[in-house]
Design a protein around this motif. Structure first.
Motif, PDB file in Angstrom:
ATOM      1  N   GLY A  19       0.814  -1.216   0.000  1.00  0.00           N
ATOM      2  CA  GLY A  19       0.000   0.000   0.000  1.00  0.00           C
ATOM      3  C   GLY A  19       0.846   1.263   0.000  1.00  0.00           C
ATOM      4  N   ALA A  20       1.896   1.271   0.799  1.00  0.00           N
ATOM      5  CA  ALA A  20       2.757   2.462   0.872  1.00  0.00           C
ATOM      6  C   ALA A  20       3.484   2.703  -0.443  1.00  0.00           C
ATOM      7  N   ILE A  21       3.979   1.640  -1.060  1.00  0.00           N
ATOM      8  CA  ILE A  21       4.681   1.784  -2.339  1.00  0.00           C
ATOM      9  C   ILE A  21       3.722   2.276  -3.411  1.00  0.00           C
ATOM     10  N   LEU A  22       2.515   1.733  -3.462  1.00  0.00           N
ATOM     11  CA  LEU A  22       1.521   2.191  -4.433  1.00  0.00           C
ATOM     12  C   LEU A  22       1.178   3.665  -4.205  1.00  0.00           C
ATOM     13  N   PHE A  23       1.000   4.048  -2.959  1.00  0.00           N
ATOM     14  CA  PHE A  23       0.677   5.438  -2.626  1.00  0.00           C
ATOM     15  C   PHE A  23       1.772   6.379  -3.120  1.00  0.00           C
ATOM     16  N   VAL A  73       1.818   6.630  -7.056  1.00  0.00           N
ATOM     17  CA  VAL A  73       0.728   7.457  -7.579  1.00  0.00           C
ATOM     18  C   VAL A  73       0.997   8.938  -7.299  1.00  0.00           C
ATOM     19  N   THR A  74       1.443   9.242  -6.096  1.00  0.00           N
ATOM     20  CA  THR A  74       1.707  10.629  -5.715  1.00  0.00           C
ATOM     21  C   THR A  74       2.838  11.232  -6.550  1.00  0.00           C
ATOM     22  N   VAL A  75       3.920  10.498  -6.707  1.00  0.00           N
ATOM     23  CA  VAL A  75       5.049  10.994  -7.499  1.00  0.00           C
ATOM     24  C   VAL A  75       4.637  11.186  -8.956  1.00  0.00           C
ATOM     25  N   GLN A  76       3.842  10.255  -9.483  1.00  0.00           N
ATOM     26  CA  GLN A  76       3.378  10.384 -10.871  1.00  0.00           C
ATOM     27  C   GLN A  76       2.558  11.663 -11.052  1.00  0.00           C
ATOM     28  N   GLU A  77       1.684  11.964 -10.113  1.00  0.00           N
ATOM     29  CA  GLU A  77       0.872  13.181 -10.209  1.00  0.00           C
ATOM     30  C   GLU A  77       1.741  14.435 -10.191  1.00  0.00           C
ATOM     31  N   ILE A  78       2.741  14.434  -9.325  1.00  0.00           N
ATOM     32  CA  ILE A  78       3.613  15.609  -9.213  1.00  0.00           C
ATOM     33  C   ILE A  78       4.446  15.779 -10.473  1.00  0.00           C
ATOM     34  N   THR A  85      -3.753   7.010   8.654  1.00  0.00           N
ATOM     35  CA  THR A  85      -4.720   6.126   9.313  1.00  0.00           C
ATOM     36  C   THR A  85      -4.470   4.681   8.887  1.00  0.00           C
ATOM     37  N   PHE A  86      -4.301   4.474   7.580  1.00  0.00           N
ATOM     38  CA  PHE A  86      -3.992   3.142   7.041  1.00  0.00           C
ATOM     39  C   PHE A  86      -2.700   2.619   7.669  1.00  0.00           C
ATOM     40  N   ALA A  87      -1.713   3.491   7.756  1.00  0.00           N
ATOM     41  CA  ALA A  87      -0.418   3.102   8.325  1.00  0.00           C
ATOM     42  C   ALA A  87      -0.573   2.614   9.761  1.00  0.00           C
ATOM     43  N   PHE A  88      -1.199   3.415  10.597  1.00  0.00           N
ATOM     44  CA  PHE A  88      -1.287   3.037  12.004  1.00  0.00           C
ATOM     45  C   PHE A  88      -2.215   1.836  12.229  1.00  0.00           C
ATOM     46  N   CYS A  89      -3.255   1.700  11.401  1.00  0.00           N
ATOM     47  CA  CYS A  89      -4.139   0.537  11.525  1.00  0.00           C
ATOM     48  C   CYS A  89      -3.418  -0.761  11.170  1.00  0.00           C
ATOM     49  N   LEU A  90      -2.383  -0.689  10.354  1.00  0.00           N
ATOM     50  CA  LEU A  90      -1.616  -1.882  10.000  1.00  0.00           C
ATOM     51  C   LEU A  90      -0.332  -2.019  10.811  1.00  0.00           C
ATOM     52  N   LEU A  91       0.350  -0.915  11.071  1.00  0.00           N
ATOM     53  CA  LEU A  91       1.668  -0.992  11.694  1.00  0.00           C
ATOM     54  C   LEU A  91       1.627  -1.263  13.190  1.00  0.00           C
ATOM     55  N   VAL A  92       0.631  -0.756  13.874  1.00  0.00           N
ATOM     56  CA  VAL A  92       0.533  -1.044  15.313  1.00  0.00           C
ATOM     57  C   VAL A  92       0.276  -2.535  15.537  1.00  0.00           C
ATOM     58  N   PRO A  93      -0.735  -3.139  14.865  1.00  0.00           N
ATOM     59  CA  PRO A  93      -0.919  -4.588  15.066  1.00  0.00           C
ATOM     60  C   PRO A  93       0.262  -5.421  14.550  1.00  0.00           C
ATOM     61  N   THR A  94       0.910  -4.968  13.465  1.00  0.00           N
ATOM     62  CA  THR A  94       2.087  -5.687  12.972  1.00  0.00           C
ATOM     63  C   THR A  94       3.171  -5.708  14.039  1.00  0.00           C
ATOM     64  N   THR A  95       3.410  -4.555  14.632  1.00  0.00           N
ATOM     65  CA  THR A  95       4.454  -4.452  15.652  1.00  0.00           C
ATOM     66  C   THR A  95       4.091  -5.283  16.882  1.00  0.00           C
ATOM     67  N   LEU A 125       9.227   2.461   5.928  1.00  0.00           N
ATOM     68  CA  LEU A 125       9.010   1.462   4.883  1.00  0.00           C
ATOM     69  C   LEU A 125      10.119   0.414   4.891  1.00  0.00           C
ATOM     70  N   LEU A 126      11.365   0.849   5.011  1.00  0.00           N
ATOM     71  CA  LEU A 126      12.477  -0.106   5.047  1.00  0.00           C
ATOM     72  C   LEU A 126      12.389  -1.019   6.264  1.00  0.00           C
ATOM     73  N   GLY A 127      11.969  -0.464   7.405  1.00  0.00           N
ATOM     74  CA  GLY A 127      11.805  -1.284   8.603  1.00  0.00           C
ATOM     75  C   GLY A 127      10.773  -2.379   8.389  1.00  0.00           C
ATOM     76  N   PHE A 128       9.617  -2.018   7.862  1.00  0.00           N
ATOM     77  CA  PHE A 128       8.566  -3.018   7.687  1.00  0.00           C
ATOM     78  C   PHE A 128       8.799  -3.897   6.464  1.00  0.00           C
ATOM     79  N   LEU A 129       9.546  -3.419   5.496  1.00  0.00           N
ATOM     80  CA  LEU A 129       9.959  -4.278   4.390  1.00  0.00           C
ATOM     81  C   LEU A 129      10.907  -5.361   4.913  1.00  0.00           C
ATOM     82  N   THR A 130      11.773  -4.983   5.842  1.00  0.00           N
ATOM     83  CA  THR A 130      12.659  -5.956   6.492  1.00  0.00           C
ATOM     84  C   THR A 130      11.843  -7.002   7.238  1.00  0.00           C
TER      85      THR A 130
END
Length: 165
Positions: free
Chosen positions: A20-24, A27-32, A55-65, A136-141
């Protein structure tokens, strides 16, 4: 059994977050870079999308951690659990620091829409890019380590198949 559930949950959520983060970002860089959108429209998109992103980040990263830390607590001697736990804590800390100390002031610099950005805007923007990259690198690891581990059932199946041949 509980360790396997925690590992499975962490595998799933960390992979979802990374995708999700990579897609976000793409898309953002493409628009800019397209040059098709005016600055005020890009600012509006930032104000609309980034609250959803965090919101997406914290809903996934807190339970992941939490799942990763639970898995680590149940299997503390393995290097995979130590590295995964450290990477998850680091990634969540980076995302939390970014949201409260960098993104929130950065967001406020965009208001009111169309106003001139303060000189500190570029520095805050660089910081948020760096902190998000660290998260991103932390959670990719976490995702790469955990998803490269064999499943217990398939480990047994592989041994049985090898012995029969």
């Amino acid at each position: 059994m509980i360790a396997a559930i925690l590992l499975g949950l962490s595998r799933l959520l960390s992979a979802l977050w990374c995708g999700g983060a990579i897609l976000f970002v793409l898309v953002t860089v493409q628009e800019i870079l397209s040059g098709k959108l005016e600055s005020i429209v890009l600012d509006q998109l930032i104000l609309l999308r980034f609250p959803v992103y965090y919101t997406f980040a914290f809903c996934l990263l807190v339970p992941t951690t939490l799942a990763t830390l639970g898995w680590w607590a149940m299997t503390p001697g393995r290097w995979t659990t130590r590295v995964s736990a450290a990477a998850a804590v680091l990634g969540l800390a980076a995302m939390t620091f970014d949201y409260f100390q960098v993104y929130t002031p950065l967001r406020d610099m965009l208001l009111p829409l169309g106003s001139a950005r303060p000189h500190s805007f570029r520095q805050y923007h660089r910081w948020t890019e760096q902190l998000n990259t660290l998260a991103l690198l932390g959670f990719l690891t976490v995702s790469l380590i955990q998803n490269s581990l064999p499943l217990r059932g398939s480990e047994k199946l592989t041994r049985t198949d090898s012995a029969e041949q």
